[in-house]
Each structure stands twice: as structure tokens, then as C-alpha cells.
Design a protein around this motif. Structure first.
Motif, PDB file in Angstrom:
ATOM      1  N   ASP A 178       0.826  -1.212   0.000  1.00  0.00           N
ATOM      2  CA  ASP A 178       0.000   0.000   0.000  1.00  0.00           C
ATOM      3  C   ASP A 178       0.859   1.261   0.000  1.00  0.00           C
ATOM      4  O   ASP A 178       0.528   2.248  -0.674  1.00  0.00           O
ATOM      5  CB  ASP A 178      -0.934   0.007   1.213  1.00  0.00           C
ATOM      6  N   GLU A 179       1.954   1.249   0.740  1.00  0.00           N
ATOM      7  CA  GLU A 179       2.854   2.405   0.767  1.00  0.00           C
ATOM      8  C   GLU A 179       3.529   2.614  -0.587  1.00  0.00           C
ATOM      9  O   GLU A 179       3.727   3.753  -1.030  1.00  0.00           O
ATOM     10  CB  GLU A 179       3.899   2.233   1.862  1.00  0.00           C
ATOM     11  N   MET A 180       3.868   1.513  -1.245  1.00  0.00           N
ATOM     12  CA  MET A 180       4.473   1.602  -2.580  1.00  0.00           C
ATOM     13  C   MET A 180       3.495   2.244  -3.566  1.00  0.00           C
ATOM     14  O   MET A 180       3.852   3.161  -4.311  1.00  0.00           O
ATOM     15  CB  MET A 180       4.859   0.212  -3.076  1.00  0.00           C
ATOM     16  N   VAL A 181       2.250   1.779  -3.559  1.00  0.00           N
ATOM     17  CA  VAL A 181       1.238   2.329  -4.467  1.00  0.00           C
ATOM     18  C   VAL A 181       1.028   3.816  -4.191  1.00  0.00           C
ATOM     19  O   VAL A 181       0.925   4.629  -5.121  1.00  0.00           O
ATOM     20  CB  VAL A 181      -0.080   1.544  -4.353  1.00  0.00           C
ATOM     21  N   ALA A 182       0.963   4.188  -2.913  1.00  0.00           N
ATOM     22  CA  ALA A 182       0.774   5.598  -2.561  1.00  0.00           C
ATOM     23  C   ALA A 182       1.937   6.450  -3.057  1.00  0.00           C
ATOM     24  O   ALA A 182       1.738   7.575  -3.537  1.00  0.00           O
ATOM     25  CB  ALA A 182       0.616   5.735  -1.047  1.00  0.00           C
ATOM     26  N   GLU A 183       3.162   5.919  -2.949  1.00  0.00           N
ATOM     27  CA  GLU A 183       4.344   6.644  -3.428  1.00  0.00           C
ATOM     28  C   GLU A 183       4.280   6.854  -4.936  1.00  0.00           C
ATOM     29  O   GLU A 183       4.610   7.934  -5.451  1.00  0.00           O
ATOM     30  CB  GLU A 183       5.600   5.864  -3.055  1.00  0.00           C
ATOM     31  N   LEU A 184       3.854   5.837  -5.663  1.00  0.00           N
ATOM     32  CA  LEU A 184       3.757   5.949  -7.117  1.00  0.00           C
ATOM     33  C   LEU A 184       2.674   6.938  -7.524  1.00  0.00           C
ATOM     34  O   LEU A 184       2.853   7.736  -8.459  1.00  0.00           O
ATOM     35  CB  LEU A 184       3.480   4.574  -7.725  1.00  0.00           C
TER      36      LEU A 184
END
Length: 415
Positions: free
Chosen positions: A115-121
Motif C-alpha cells: 500500500d505504501e508503494m502504491v501511494a508513493e507511485l
């Protein structure tokens, strides 16, 4: 990166001795042990890999593996020198430290969850909408999106420019590679307009980044706030086991050459058929879609892994340099670019099969199917046991920045 207590990375054997009292002289072997197998050449290492053990790394004439007592005994029976060095479960417990449920173990929260990766992208695409766009190559077995970011001076337009692909997290436990792809995204968006090198590449290339090819496996690997040592995806098999090794499931020379396993429970299980894993199908279909007017638009590619600090190139399925699908001139180009990238980051360059034979991997597929200049990077650390997959989050910054120059070399040679 959030402020947090530093969790020191301790040597596996030392940790086991201090925390669990384990020693190599224990009367009973662990169910999953860490072993050091002496194997001085590629032929011997290939034999070790074919035995079904989980190969962690190669260093100093030996292979570090995870194996059962039966597998270790079978290797000894074949004449290998096999030394038990630790217990996998104890090593993972020691490395995990305090639990941080729904996140990485306490002290390692600098790593990005799915979820953090998706938010960063999403943030990168929103903040740099003119040069970055976010889409998906498809869904994983458990239904997670597999995001892909495009970075170019006109991100909404398919321009006639060389395309370069960066892929990460093929194997679940290799979380440092997710951070590597995130660094590429952030560097080429945040630096546009202020960094001359970054701006030049964004203006003349189309850069594509897939930060996680195995989102299900990566989330499972940190489930419960503890490291699981998981490698494969989470697709069930007919025998009740779980997981396909995605980097043995690609269609080119799938299962051809003894470089993967047909046993579903094996760590290098190649799947029931070529591209039987949805994650592999997604990546292959997307790369195939970049054939425009009969010409593949992607000209260069790096697939990031951990660990061993290596730059590798095709082929993995054969020890031959000049063979079907590889001319002497083509091999020389791989060697030239690969060696220059290795000189920039201090890694060791070589043909993939110089370690041991593999088949059905992404680099062989990218080159064998599409003639894409495709490399495998094995990132930090240079050696280690199961703990080698879990460097402290303090290493994220220096170890991802370490590859900036290599990324630039590949982009230059994509023209």
C-alpha cells in the motif's frame, strides 16, 4: 523515511548462538537448515541447484543454501562437502526483531509495504503529471494491481523514442529491489528540470518502471510483522503446496535445460506450464504490447534482485556464449555494457550461467524473444545467509543510489 530505532544486522551464526543456543554440533538438524556447500565451478553449482535446495548466494567457491536434512544428506552422498551453519526459522526470528503487525518488523519500517508503494507511485504521478503516468500491467493471483509508471517529457504520448524497462521484486523476499525501482521513479521525476542528466534522459527516452512483479509474495513475506523467507508467488499447486518461482516461469526455453524444478514444493518450481503464473503472463503480455509496427520499442532492461552484488546477462540456460539466438557481436555488446555498469557500482560482471544453469528466466526471455538488451542485477549485500535478503532499512538510501550511474549507462546505451 520515518524516524526509528536502528536494528543492527547481526551475523546469522552469532545470533543463533546468542539468542537460541544453536550450534553446529547440535545432535538434531533443523527442519530447514542453512548450509554451506563447497562447489567450485558452474557445473558443480548447477548440480547443487538442481537438487531442489533454495540457493541463497554463491561466494568463495561455495553455495549458501537452505535445505532439509534429507537434501543435505543427498548432496553429501553425491560427494559434496556440506556444512550446517544455522537454522532458518531461528535466523528469521532473530532478524525480524519485535513485531510491527501490518508493516515490516520494527526497525525496518523504512521499507515500503504494498500500500505504501502504491501511494508513493500515485504521489509521483500526481506531482509530475506532465512527465509521469501511472497504470497497471494486470492483477496478481490474489488480485493486487501490478503498477507500472511511465516517465517521459510527454508521458501521455507514445513518442518515437527508445524505451527502457526496469523491473523489481520478482522474488518475494527481495524487498530492497522495490526500493530500487522507487528510487528510479523519484529520481527521474523529482530531478527533472534541475538535474541536467535526468532531464536529458527524460527528454530523449521513455522510461518504464514495474516496482513489484510479485506483490502477493512480498506481502506474505512480512505477514504478522515477521520475515518469512518466502521466494515464490502465492498461487496454489495441485499437490497442496503454494507458489511458482516467477523467474523460472517465462516462456523462452521454459524447462529446457535442467535449470528449474518440476516439483511443485521446490523453491525453483517452474510452474505447470510456461507463463502459468498470472504475474508472468502480465509482464509478458505488456512487453509484447510494446511491439509497434512490427518493432519492439523497448531496447534495454534491468531486472533487480538481491543479493550477491552481480551484473549478469543472457544466456542462463546454456554455458555457451555464441549459440542459437546469440552472435559473437551480440555477446560482446552485453559484455561491454555489463562490465561498464559493474565498474560503476562495484559489482562483479558475468554471464548468468557462470553461476549455475537457469531456464525460464526473464532476461533470457527478453533477449531470446525480443532482442532487448536485458540484465539481471543482484544487489547488496555481497554475501550472506538468509539474512542477506533483509539488510537494515538504513541501507536503502546508499545501496539504491549506488546504482544511479549504472542506470544512466543503460539509458545511454538504449539509444
Amino acid at each position: 523515511m520515518r524516524t526509528r530505532r536502528r536494528l543492527a544486522l547481526v551475523a546469522v551464526v552469532g545470533a543463533l548462538a546468542l539468542v537460541t543456543g544453536w550450534s553446529a554440533s547440535a545432535q538434531e538438524s533443523p527442519d530447514r537448515g542453512l548450509y554451506r556447500v563447497t562447489a567450485a565451478d558452474a557445473e558443480a553449482r548447477t548440480e547443487v541447484a538442481r537438487s531442489g535446495v533454495d540457493v541463497l548466494g554463491v561466494r568463495g567457491g561455495a553455495v549458501e543454501v537452505v535445505a532439509s536434512p534429507a537434501q543435505a544428506s543427498a548432496l553429501r552422498a553425491r560427494g559434496f562437502d556440506v556444512e550446517l551453519t544455522g537454522d532458518v526459522a531461528a535466523a528469521l526470528t532473530s532478524r525480524s526483531g519485535p513485531r510491527s503487525v501490518a508493516d515490516f518488523p520494527a526497525g525496518d519500517e523504512g521499507y515500503h509495504t504494498y500500500d505504501e508503494m502504491v501511494a508513493e507511485l500515485r504521489a509521483a504521478a500526481d506531482e509530475h503529471a506532465e512527465i509521469a503516468s501511472l497504470s497497471s500491467v494486470g492483477s496478481s493471483y490474489e488480485g493486487r494491481d501490478m503498477p507500472i509508471v511511465k516517465i517521459s517529457d510527454n508521458a501521455a504520448t507514445d513518442e518515437d523514442e527508445p524505451e527502457v524497462l526496469f523491473t523489481c521484486t520478482m522474488h518475494a523476499r527481495e524487498h530492497l529491489t522495490t526500493e530500487m525501482c522507487l528510487r528510479i521513479v523519484n529520481r527521474f521525476t523529482d530531478g527533472y528540470g534541475s538535474d541536467e542528466t535526468v532531464t536529458g534522459f527524460v527528454d530523449t527516452r521513455e522510461i518504464w518502471v514495474i516496482p513489484s512483479q510479485n506483490p502477493d509474495g512480498a506481502e506474505f513475506d512480512i505477514s504478522g510483522g515477521e520475515y518469512q523467507g518466502w521466494r515464490k508467488n502465492r498461487q496454489p499447486n495441485e499437490d497442496g503446496s503454494v507458489g511458482t518461482d516467477l523467474n523460472r516461469n517465462f516462456s523462452y526455453k521454459w524447462g529446457c535445460c535442467g535449470g528449474s524444478s518440476g516439483t511443485p514444493s521446490a523453491e525453483t518450481y517452474r510452474g505447470a506450464s510456461a507463463a502459468s503464473a498470472p504475474e508472468v503472463t502480465n509482464v509478458q503480455n505488456w512487453v509484447n504490447s510494446r511491439v509497434v509496427g512490427g518493432e519492439q520499442q523497448i531496447t534495454a532492461h534491468i531486472d533487480f534482485h538481491t543479493f550477491s552484488e552481480l551484473v549478469l546477462w543472457p544466456f542462463g540456460h546454456t554455458n555457451d556464449q555464441v549459440t542459437e539466438g546469440m552472435t559473437e557481436e551480440e555477446y560482446a555488446r552485453f559484455e561491454d555494457v555489463g562490465t561498464r555498469m559493474a565498474e560503476s557500482n562495484g559489482y562483479t560482471p558475468g554471464q548468468s550461467s557462470s553461476l549455475y544453469i537457469t531456464d525460464g528466466d526473464i532476461n533470457d526471455w527478453m533477449w531470446g524473444t525480443h532482442k532487448v538488451l536485458s540484465f539481471c542485477f543482484e544487489m547488496y549485500p555481497a554475501s550472506g545467509g538468509i539474512d542477506g535478503f533483509y539488510p537494515p532499512d538504513e541501507e536503502i538510501g546508499p545501496q539504491t543510489a549506488r546504482n544511479d550511474a549504472a542506470v544512466d549507462i543503460l539509458l545511454t546505451n538504449a539509444g
